[in-house]
Design a protein around this motif. Structure first.
Motif, mmCIF file in Angstrom:
data_model
loop_
_atom_site.group_PDB
_atom_site.id
_atom_site.type_symbol
_atom_site.label_atom_id
_atom_site.label_comp_id
_atom_site.label_asym_id
_atom_site.label_seq_id
_atom_site.Cartn_x
_atom_site.Cartn_y
_atom_site.Cartn_z
ATOM 1 N N PHE A 114 0.904 -1.162 -0.121
ATOM 2 C CA PHE A 114 -0.127 0.059 -0.128
ATOM 3 C C PHE A 114 0.947 1.238 -0.071
ATOM 4 O O PHE A 114 2.017 1.017 0.311
ATOM 5 C CB PHE A 114 -0.916 0.165 1.122
ATOM 6 C CG PHE A 114 -1.780 -1.166 1.367
ATOM 7 C CD1 PHE A 114 -2.994 -0.851 0.648
ATOM 8 C CD2 PHE A 114 -1.898 -2.407 1.987
ATOM 9 C CE1 PHE A 114 -4.269 -1.742 0.536
ATOM 10 C CE2 PHE A 114 -2.835 -3.222 1.984
ATOM 11 C CZ PHE A 114 -3.982 -3.048 1.088
ATOM 12 N N ASP A 115 0.401 2.286 -0.380
ATOM 13 C CA ASP A 115 0.945 3.755 -0.327
ATOM 14 C C ASP A 115 0.076 4.518 0.490
ATOM 15 O O ASP A 115 -1.180 4.672 0.081
ATOM 16 C CB ASP A 115 0.998 4.324 -2.013
ATOM 17 C CG ASP A 115 1.674 5.529 -1.864
ATOM 18 O OD1 ASP A 115 2.719 5.717 -1.908
ATOM 19 O OD2 ASP A 115 0.825 6.662 -1.440
ATOM 20 N N ILE A 116 0.634 5.215 1.563
ATOM 21 C CA ILE A 116 -0.218 6.171 2.345
ATOM 22 C C ILE A 116 0.856 7.434 2.307
ATOM 23 O O ILE A 116 1.811 7.657 2.887
ATOM 24 C CB ILE A 116 -0.082 5.644 3.805
ATOM 25 C CG1 ILE A 116 -0.901 4.341 3.933
ATOM 26 C CG2 ILE A 116 -1.128 6.548 4.697
ATOM 27 C CD1 ILE A 116 -0.941 3.423 5.292
ATOM 28 N N ALA A 117 0.196 8.134 1.457
ATOM 29 C CA ALA A 117 0.729 9.567 1.349
ATOM 30 C C ALA A 117 2.307 9.556 1.050
ATOM 31 O O ALA A 117 2.978 10.275 1.401
ATOM 32 C CB ALA A 117 0.597 10.555 2.499
ATOM 33 N N GLY A 118 2.661 8.686 0.193
ATOM 34 C CA GLY A 118 4.368 8.457 -0.133
ATOM 35 C C GLY A 118 4.773 7.576 0.562
ATOM 36 O O GLY A 118 5.811 7.077 0.361
ATOM 37 N N ASP A 119 4.275 7.073 1.859
ATOM 38 C CA ASP A 119 4.980 5.959 2.448
ATOM 39 C C ASP A 119 4.566 4.799 2.110
ATOM 40 O O ASP A 119 3.373 4.767 1.709
ATOM 41 C CB ASP A 119 4.922 6.485 3.956
ATOM 42 C CG ASP A 119 5.713 7.406 4.587
ATOM 43 O OD1 ASP A 119 6.707 7.615 3.788
ATOM 44 O OD2 ASP A 119 5.249 7.974 5.598
ATOM 45 N N ALA A 120 5.147 3.682 2.288
ATOM 46 C CA ALA A 120 4.861 2.247 1.774
ATOM 47 C C ALA A 120 4.694 1.391 2.807
ATOM 48 O O ALA A 120 5.241 1.080 3.936
ATOM 49 C CB ALA A 120 6.029 1.670 1.142
#
Lengths: 208, 366
Positions: A114-120
């Motif tokens: 998943f990608d959360i605002a640029g973090d993985a």
């Protein structure tokens, strides 16, 4: 530093009653890569629902069949059934994944990136041979193709998939292609016949 | 409208080999008169089993193999793969190598974007301008060939850095080529904003709304043209992107024109980034000059290919071969989003809309 929500671990833990294994690491660019092992594959749906609410984007799904630690390259010259028998006849204790799925070379590890605002964030679920995993397609539309591909590469079952057709492989090809040995020439579709040489030789004879 | 005028529904195949499609894509399209009413996508015409092949090659051989997954993003694959290996092994790429990676990346982006927008002009039917744009792209291709010795698979990446170096002469040459491309691209942008033929064919065509873009999880210029302001170079920086003046371009209309415009603007940004890289290029080695064993581990790395986010998952074990390599390219989701873009489109616009996602099938199907 991290753009992941502060209470991410707590919220994920609450969503997965069977237990989680969480780790995160931030690199020199300030990008965090987090891993979340699920003790039970049944917790995938509630965790994914939570991530969807948090605005996460599903980036990729990886299915793998981690080889058993004691026998490397176990798919060298055996097909799937043989590998299974071997695992049964060996009395050695099989190592287990987090959550207790036997890691005998036949179980599946399914990673949801998943990608959360640029973090993985990678959510890891373990499924034993013959097991199944819930489809994420109802939650994330783009899980559709990943799950269809997973079903043609491995014998893993995805339940409640709205459209479980083949994706890349033709229906005439046997399934679970990554669990079988496929000769290189077949793989690259470069199997050739002797037809050309026979014709050339026949032509040569005719000329002589 | 009287009943005998109601158009009948037909099913037409588009692909897998089609005069106007650059890739072996196959759509089963139901049309009502001239309007698309239903789309079915049939994939698998370029499936080569490379994912399986990566597990039979060593880590270092895989740098070469991953470069051959795709020709237009041929630099992004080995780079993202090498980044994953470096993460697992804790390898630090030297500063000069970091900048040279960015240089190679942006050069490929310039030529890739020019190619796609040129093809769009070709599909619009404006052949002379297509020829002109390909000529502009040729300046970039000459640049690649002069610096790397190859036009497509430039072989710039290795685990631990890059395999090429620049001297004052080549830097001056690149700067000269960039000046030419920049002036031409500004001209092309002007044409795209004013030319009636281009505007009529591309404005309001093949719309992907912001909500649909989020649902499909699209990335790259396709997402940015629909108002999804996301660029891996800014959101999850790598190489030298954290210290460069990166401008992310996004538009809101989500049509074919917006996607082309995002690409054209990005060419100018890439040229700016290249100039800064060449100006600030630090000294020192370009790679670690070593081929260490990659220890067991796993890593997820991402980069912004010309078409959008490329993500690699790498798992290694005690052997020289990786245990599993998995990657996902932008076209994987962008292709599926065509269902929304093609819905209710005109048959004549199909090829243009398909081209507007800049499809790359060889890396989607692997």
């Amino acid at each position: 530093m991290s753009r992941l929500p502060q209470d991410l671990e707590a919220r994920l833990t609450a969503a997965a009653p069977a237990g989680v294994e969480f780790s995160a690491e931030t690199d020199q660019y300030g990008v965090t890569v987090a891993w979340l092992g699920l003790a039970s594959a049944a917790d995938l749906s509630p965790v994914a629902t939570l991530l969807k609410e948090m605005g996460a984007r599903l980036s990729m799904i990886t299915c793998a069949q981690p080889s058993a630690p004691e026998e490397e390259e176990e798919d060298e010259d055996e097909d799937d059934e043989d590998g299974e028998e071997k695992a049964e006849t060996e009395p050695k204790e099989t190592p287990k994944s987090f959550g207790g799925t036997p890691l005998d070379g036949t179980s599946y590890e399914i990673d949801y990136h998943f990608d959360i605002a640029g973090d993985a964030l990678t959510v890891i679920a373990y499924v034993p041979q013959g097991g199944s995993i819930a489809s994420l397609t109802p939650l994330f539309r783009n899980a559709d193709w990943h799950e269809r591909e997973m079903m043609e590469l491995y014998a893993v079952k995805v339940t409640d998939h709205p459209d479980p057709r083949r994706l890349f492989l033709d229906a005439s090809v046997d399934g679970a292609v990554l669990e079988r040995l496929i000769p290189f020439s077949t793989l690259v579709n470069a199997a050739s016949t002797k037809g050309l040489w026979e014709r050339l030789l026949a032509g040569k004879k005719g000329a002589a | 409208m009287s009943t005998h005028n109601v158009p009948e529904t037909f099913s037409i195949p588009v692909g897998p080999l089609h005069v106007a499609l650059e890739e072996p894509m196959y759509f089963k399209i139901d049309v009502q008169g001239e309007t698309v009413s239903h789309i079915d996508i049939n994939a698998g015409h370029a499936h080569r089993g490379i994912e399986y092949l990566t597990t039979k090659r060593t880590m270092y051989q895989n740098v070469v193999l991953t470069e051959r997954i795709c020709s237009l993003c041929s630099n992004s694959h080995p780079q993202t793969f090498a980044m994953a290996a470096e993460k697992i092994a804790g390898i630090e790429v030297p500063e000069r190598g970091i900048y040279l990676r960015t240089v190679a990346d942006e050069m490929k982006r310039v030529t890739s974007h020019l190619f796609n927008v040129a093809l769009l002009v070709h599909l619009v039917g404006y052949e002379t301008y297509f020829m002109h744009m390909m000529q502009v792209r040729e300046i970039g291709q000459d640049m690649l060939e002069s610096i790397f010795g190859n036009r497509q698979d430039i072989g710039a990446m290795c685990i631990g850095g890059v395999r090429y170096d620049l001297d004052d002469k080549s830097i001056a040459y690149i700067k000269g080529a960039l000046d030419k491309i920049e002036a031409e691209t500004k001209d092309i942008i002007k044409t795209f904003k004013t030319n009636g033929s281009i505007l009529r064919r591309t404005k309001g065509v093949g719309v992907l709304t912001h909500a649909e873009a989020i649902t499909c999880g699209v990335v790259g210029p396709v997402a940015r043209a629909s108002g999804v302001d996301y660029d891996v170079r800014r959101e999850a920086p790598y190489a030298a992107y954290d210290r460069l003046p990166l401008v992310v371009h996004s538009l809101t209309d989500g049509d074919v024109w917006s996607r082309a415009m995002v690409r054209l603007e990005e060419i100018l940004t890439s040229i700016d980034l290249l100039r800064v890289c060449l100006r600030d290029l630090p000294g020192g080695p370009v790679n670690i000059n070593d081929r260490p064993d990659i220890p067991p581990g796993q890593a997820v790395t991402r980069s912004e290919a010309p078409r959008g986010e490329v993500i690699y998952y790498l798992r290694t074990n005690d052997t020289p071969q990786p245990e599993r390599v998995k990657w996902r390219v932008p076209t994987f989701m962008n292709w599926d989003s065509l269902r929304f873009m093609l819905q209710d489109a005109k048959v004549a616009d199909i090829a243009m809309i398909v081209n507007s996602i800049d499809p790359c099938l060889s890396c989607t199907e692997r």
